[in-house]
Write an enzyme that holds these catalytic residues in place. Structure first.
Site, mmCIF file in Angstrom:
data_model
loop_
_atom_site.group_PDB
_atom_site.id
_atom_site.type_symbol
_atom_site.label_atom_id
_atom_site.label_comp_id
_atom_site.label_asym_id
_atom_site.label_seq_id
_atom_site.Cartn_x
_atom_site.Cartn_y
_atom_site.Cartn_z
ATOM 1 N N GLY A 146 0.837 -1.187 0.000
ATOM 2 C CA GLY A 146 0.000 0.000 0.000
ATOM 3 C C GLY A 146 0.869 1.233 0.000
ATOM 4 N N CYS A 173 5.996 -0.336 7.435
ATOM 5 C CA CYS A 173 5.638 0.822 6.607
ATOM 6 C C CYS A 173 6.840 1.206 5.760
ATOM 7 C CB CYS A 173 5.232 1.983 7.510
ATOM 8 S SG CYS A 173 4.802 3.486 6.607
ATOM 9 N N LEU A 174 6.591 1.490 4.485
ATOM 10 C CA LEU A 174 7.682 1.898 3.594
ATOM 11 C C LEU A 174 8.343 3.186 4.072
ATOM 12 C CD1 LEU A 174 5.957 1.181 0.169
ATOM 13 C CD2 LEU A 174 7.838 -0.107 1.185
ATOM 14 N N HIS A 185 -2.223 7.665 7.158
ATOM 15 C CA HIS A 185 -1.205 8.515 6.530
ATOM 16 C C HIS A 185 -1.796 9.842 6.064
ATOM 17 C CE1 HIS A 185 2.551 6.294 6.321
ATOM 18 N NE2 HIS A 185 1.964 5.206 5.835
ATOM 19 N N HIS A 229 -4.354 1.717 7.700
ATOM 20 C CA HIS A 229 -2.981 2.227 7.778
ATOM 21 C C HIS A 229 -2.786 3.371 6.770
ATOM 22 C CE1 HIS A 229 1.555 1.386 8.028
ATOM 23 N NE2 HIS A 229 1.455 2.158 6.961
ATOM 24 N N GLU A 230 -3.277 3.169 5.550
ATOM 25 C CA GLU A 230 -3.100 4.210 4.513
ATOM 26 C C GLU A 230 -3.915 5.456 4.828
ATOM 27 O OE1 GLU A 230 -0.673 3.834 2.790
ATOM 28 O OE2 GLU A 230 -0.490 1.662 2.891
ATOM 29 N N GLN A 268 3.264 9.917 1.310
ATOM 30 C CA GLN A 268 4.527 9.176 1.357
ATOM 31 C C GLN A 268 5.443 9.536 0.186
ATOM 32 O OE1 GLN A 268 2.456 5.180 2.153
ATOM 33 N NE2 GLN A 268 4.423 4.951 3.182
HETATM 34 ZN ZN ZN Z 1 2.751 3.285 5.795
#
Ligand code: ZN
Length: 163
Positions: free
Chosen positions: A50, A93-94, A139, A135-136, A55
């Protein structure tokens, strides 16, 4: 649209852009379509499941999710309108390299969103898909999972799924 896809650079947790609240999208235009395509390509390149627009430094309410269930969810202005249950699960998480954590999320959610054609849709999601979407959406409000995790683990290398 005559343009090659672009892989964008993923911001990490020291970047203040990750702490800002993203603005809703009012109309689907080529910029939004390009953003969605770039986000999708960037997510796959990074082997994440995701990605949210902040991000890559874009403060718009846009997310992409692909947990490997055969669908790529591209959601504009996503909003959770129902949720039920609680489930503790591991997340990465990226934007938060080399860590993972246990986070309590709803077991099931209903999310409303606009698709890239501008149609209003809703989706019922559960388990890991629900987790990834929550989660997204966090963000988009400047929230990282490390803010709400029950426990955080340092990883020697990234072995968990990155959302
Ligand atoms: Zn994330």
């Amino acid at each position: 649209m005559v343009r090659n896809m672009a892989i964008r650079k993923i911001k990490t947790d020291l970047d203040p852009v990750l702490r800002k609240v993203s603005r809703p999208v009012d109309e689907i235009n080529d910029r939004i379509k390009i953003l969605l395509e770039d986000m999708t390509q960037t997510m796959y390149k990074a082997e994440g499941v995701g990605l949210a627009a902040p991000q890559i430094g874009v403060l718009r309410r846009v997310i992409v999710v692909d947990i490997g269930d055969g669908n790529v969810y591209k959601m504009i202005n996503p909003k959770i309108i129902e949720s039920d249950g609680k489930e503790l699960g591991l997340e990465g998480c990226l934007s938060v390299p080399n860590r993972s954590g246990n986070v309590i999320r709803p077991k099931t959610i209903k999310v409303e969103y606009m698709d890239e054609e501008g149609n209003q849709n809703s989706l019922d999601a559960n388990d890991f898909l629900a987790r990834a979407i929550c989660h997204e959406i966090d963000h988009l409000d400047g929230i990282l999972y490390i803010d709400i995790a029950e426990e955080i683990f340092e990883l020697v290398e990234d072995t968990e799924e990155q959302i």
